[in-house]
Design a protein around this motif. Structure first.
Motif, PDB file in Angstrom:
ATOM      1  N   ILE A  49       0.791  -1.180   0.172  1.00 12.37           N
ATOM      2  CA  ILE A  49       0.073   0.097   0.116  1.00 12.37           C
ATOM      3  C   ILE A  49       0.883   1.278   0.066  1.00 12.37           C
ATOM      4  O   ILE A  49       0.683   2.274  -0.727  1.00 12.37           O
ATOM      5  N   ILE A  50       1.940   1.373   0.650  1.00 11.96           N
ATOM      6  CA  ILE A  50       2.838   2.498   0.705  1.00 11.96           C
ATOM      7  C   ILE A  50       3.396   2.656  -0.702  1.00 11.96           C
ATOM      8  O   ILE A  50       3.658   3.817  -1.078  1.00 11.96           O
ATOM      9  N   ALA A  51       3.774   1.352  -1.134  1.00 13.80           N
ATOM     10  CA  ALA A  51       4.487   1.643  -2.423  1.00 13.80           C
ATOM     11  C   ALA A  51       3.411   2.220  -3.453  1.00 13.80           C
ATOM     12  O   ALA A  51       3.921   3.193  -4.243  1.00 13.80           O
ATOM     13  N   ASP A  52       2.249   1.946  -3.651  1.00 13.60           N
ATOM     14  CA  ASP A  52       1.137   2.286  -4.458  1.00 13.60           C
ATOM     15  C   ASP A  52       0.958   3.900  -4.120  1.00 13.60           C
ATOM     16  O   ASP A  52       1.119   4.452  -5.123  1.00 13.60           O
ATOM     17  N   LEU A  53       0.957   4.385  -2.786  1.00 12.84           N
ATOM     18  CA  LEU A  53       0.613   5.553  -2.578  1.00 12.84           C
ATOM     19  C   LEU A  53       1.790   6.570  -2.982  1.00 12.84           C
ATOM     20  O   LEU A  53       1.748   7.511  -3.249  1.00 12.84           O
ATOM     21  N   LEU A  59       2.218  10.241  -1.408  1.00 13.52           N
ATOM     22  CA  LEU A  59       3.170   9.743   0.116  1.00 13.52           C
ATOM     23  C   LEU A  59       4.589   9.720  -0.707  1.00 13.52           C
ATOM     24  O   LEU A  59       4.744   9.433  -1.661  1.00 13.52           O
ATOM     25  N   SER A  60       5.424  10.454   0.293  1.00 14.07           N
ATOM     26  CA  SER A  60       6.940  10.130   0.161  1.00 14.07           C
ATOM     27  C   SER A  60       7.548   9.855   1.332  1.00 14.07           C
ATOM     28  O   SER A  60       7.127  10.152   2.452  1.00 14.07           O
ATOM     29  N   ARG A  71       5.918  11.612   4.342  1.00 14.42           N
ATOM     30  CA  ARG A  71       5.375  13.284   3.933  1.00 14.42           C
ATOM     31  C   ARG A  71       4.254  12.889   3.011  1.00 14.42           C
ATOM     32  O   ARG A  71       4.185  12.116   1.935  1.00 14.42           O
ATOM     33  N   ILE A  72       2.861  13.317   3.474  1.00 15.46           N
ATOM     34  CA  ILE A  72       1.967  13.271   2.821  1.00 15.46           C
ATOM     35  C   ILE A  72       1.672  14.480   1.720  1.00 15.46           C
ATOM     36  O   ILE A  72       1.690  15.603   2.402  1.00 15.46           O
ATOM     37  N   ASP A  73       1.046  14.377   0.528  1.00 15.30           N
ATOM     38  CA  ASP A  73       0.918  15.584  -0.400  1.00 15.30           C
ATOM     39  C   ASP A  73      -0.640  15.787   0.025  1.00 15.30           C
ATOM     40  O   ASP A  73      -1.680  15.276  -0.585  1.00 15.30           O
TER      41      ASP A  73
END
Length: 123
Positions: A49-53, A59-60, A71-73
């Motif tokens: 999920i993190i890789a998708d985001l 997300l970075s 860090r969320i955009d």
């Protein structure tokens, strides 16, 4: 404890992607293990999920020591056409407000972000 989350049956209102994003919004340096426990997912599912985001720019992360800081955009627009124009910030704000309401019922009140626009939940 074997480390695997308790299974959940049936449908839910939020996707696992939304749950993971909300968990990261709550703690930008959360470990994958902690996110998995909080969201009742496997660590492998959280990693995907993190890789998708990250792949889609929601997300970075920056590596800090042995962990990551995410860090969320907040201005990124949600993907589904039914939510056209709604941003990540608007989704997270709804979840924060819900947590404030639940905390208030338990006698707690977390700090809401500045400019949340809704002070109805504050005492």
């Amino acid at each position: 404890m074997d480390g695997s989350p308790e299974p959940h049956t049936g449908w839910t209102f939020l996707t696992n992607h939304a749950r993971v994003l909300a968990a990261i919004a709550d703690d930008h340096s959360a470990r994958i293990r902690d996110i998995a426990v909080h969201c009742r997912l496997t660590e492998r599912a959280v990693q995907r999920i993190i890789a998708d985001l990250e792949q889609d720019g929601y997300l970075s992360h920056v590596r800090e020591g042995r962990g990551n800081t995410y860090r969320i955009d907040p201005g990124k627009v949600l993907r589904h056409p039914a939510e056209a124009g709604l941003t990540v910030a608007s989704l997270l704000l709804l979840l924060i407000q819900d947590e404030a309401t639940r905390s208030q019922l338990r006698g707690e009140l977390p700090d809401l972000p500045e400019g949340s626009g809704d002070t109805a939940h504050r005492p």
